[in-house]
Design an enzyme around this catalytic site. Structure first.
Site, short mmCIF file in Angstrom:
data_model
loop_
_atom_site.label_atom_id
_atom_site.label_comp_id
_atom_site.label_asym_id
_atom_site.label_seq_id
_atom_site.Cartn_x
_atom_site.Cartn_y
_atom_site.Cartn_z
N THR A 46 0.85 -1.20 0.00
CA THR A 46 0.00 0.00 0.00
C THR A 46 0.88 1.24 0.00
O THR A 46 2.08 1.16 -0.31
CB THR A 46 -1.01 -0.03 1.18
OG1 THR A 46 -1.92 1.05 1.06
CG2 THR A 46 -0.31 0.05 2.53
N ASN A 47 0.32 2.37 0.30
CA ASN A 47 1.12 3.62 0.32
C ASN A 47 0.59 4.54 1.41
O ASN A 47 -0.34 4.20 2.13
CB ASN A 47 1.08 4.29 -1.06
CG ASN A 47 -0.33 4.58 -1.49
OD1 ASN A 47 -1.02 5.39 -0.89
ND2 ASN A 47 -0.80 3.90 -2.52
#
Ligand code: CTP
Length: 408
Positions: A210-211
């Protein structure tokens, strides 16, 4: 701009134990900049004193149609005509019946009968009274006349019994009021699709790629678009779970890029604008493991995960709508943003330098440059994300307006 700001709002209060919650509503309305006139029924004054509301709104409270000494006793006609909206919270079963039949026995009923302003009603009563056929018939009649209802919630009621009858929470009521007031906004009737947050690509049932995107910018855009009258579809990832979705917007929850792609495709079928504020993973795991990857065996000495390219949602979602992208960059901001604008055939790109203080992921403020077609750039100062959202929507509204003119 908050649709409540500087708007005359009549807050009607009828005699339910939930009256005390109306005090909080009055306070929130005042804080939002609304000019609040409280109109109370006689029974409401048994639960909370007019003085309590007066102290919050700093304006006279209308509680008696026949009090010749009261400044505003015959002002109900003025109130009804001046109001930008009438909010009734809480509304009792008795009041709903009277309003449905057009009674004009007291200041509140008279104001409602006399107004052309939009009306939002939040009922509160015992569950069985709310469910009663007569009450539901009155609600249906009022709805048919354009009254907007904020449904009560289920839960424990004053009687100690449980059921549907608890006054909806303040945010839901005020969100509905804002959406109702926004009907005349510059995006009224427009359908706007907004993506928000960071996508999540599974590695195995436990891990994800993810980020750092919090989704705050996308949620601010959704709220601002709603407040300007748009019908908003907000496509949000799990990284936004901590944020309250703006009341009155349609929320679609997705996780992966493929899911987001599908949701964007479906929502843009009839859209006027697509704003991709989400941070989209360019790659996904080629073969996510069905079981948790264990440390033993090959993984003990390091692990290689094969990634494959994800579709570029913005590039691949085509149609006759305004297309807005974001470019979060850590270097060569303008050059990178302009390149993306051209490559993805966008109408507008919002370039932000994620390395600056008070800007980018997780922050409540943002510092951006808006780059339009032909490379015209407008640099904004560091602003709350809601104000950045309004600046972006100013551009979207302007593009939509020119397109409409061109069509004629
Ligand atoms: N975007 C998208 N689909 C992707 C990747 C990005 O729709 N697979 C959108 C983002 O939502 C954003 C814009 O494209 O509005 C730019 O995203 P960004 O990640 O900055 O651009 P990339 O094309 O991925 O370029 P790079 O990663 O090389 O900077």
């Amino acid at each position: 701009m908050d649709p409540l700001h500087n708007r005359p709002i009549v807050l009607g209060v009828s005699g339910s134990i939930a009256c005390y919650k109306a005090v909080d509503l009055a306070s929130r309305l005042v804080k939002a900049g609304a000019l609040v006139d409280v109109v109370m029924t006689a029974n409401a004054t048994r639960f909370v004193t007019p003085l309590c509301f007066k102290s919050i709104t700093h304006r006279p409270v209308v509680d008696d149609l026949w009090d010749t000494n009261a400044e505003m006793a015959i002002e109900h006609v003025g109130l009804a005509k001046r109001a930008a909206a009438i909010l009734i919270a809480p509304a009792t079963a008795n009041l709903l019946a009277k309003l449905s039949l057009g009674f004009a026995e007291d200041a509140l009923q008279t104001t409602v009968l006399d107004t052309r302003a939009p009306i939002v009603i939040a009922p509160a009563m015992e569950g069985d009274m709310y469910g009663a056929t007569t009450t539901q018939e009155h609600i249906a009649r009022l709805r048919a006349r354009g009254v907007v209802f904020v449904e009560p919630e289920s839960g424990r009621l004053a009687s100690g019994l449980s059921g549907r009858g608890r006054l909806a929470d303040a945010e839901t009521i005020l969100g509905t009021l804002r959406a109702t007031l926004a009907r005349g906004g510059d995006l009224a009737g427009r359908r706007i699709v907004i993506s928000a947050g960071g996508t999540q690509e599974p590695i195995d049932p436990v891990r994800i790629i993810t980020n750092r995107s919090s989704g705050k910018m996308g949620f601010a855009l959704a709220e601002a678009a709603r407040d300007r009258g748009a019908r908003v579809t907000l496509i949000a990832t799990p990284t936004t779970d901590a944020l309250a979705p703006p009341i009155g917007t349609e929320l679609v929850r997705i996780g992966t890029v493929i899911e987001m792609h599908e949701a964007v495709r479906a929502a843009t079928a009839e859209a006027d604008a697509l704003i991709m504020a989400a941070a989209v993973s360019d790659y996904r795991v080629a073969h996510p493991a069905e079981q948790k990857i264990k440390k033993r065996g090959a993984a003990a000495n390091g692990l290689t995960i094969e990634l494959v390219a994800n579709p570029d949602i913005l590039t691949e979602t085509v149609g006759d709508f305004v297309r807005v992208g974001f470019a979060a960059e850590s270097e060569d901001l303008l050059a990178n943003a302009t390149q993306k604008l051209d490559k993805k055939r966008l109408d507008l790109i919002v370039a932000n330098d994620i390395t600056g203080a008070g800007s980018g992921f997780g922050s409540d403020t943002n510092r951006v440059i808006l780059v339009g077609r032909g490379g015209v750039a407008e640099e904004l100062p560091t602003l709350p994300k809601r104000e950045v959202a309004d600046a972006i929507l100013d551009r979207v509204a302007a593009i939509l307006a020119t397109r409409q003119k061109g069509e004629r």
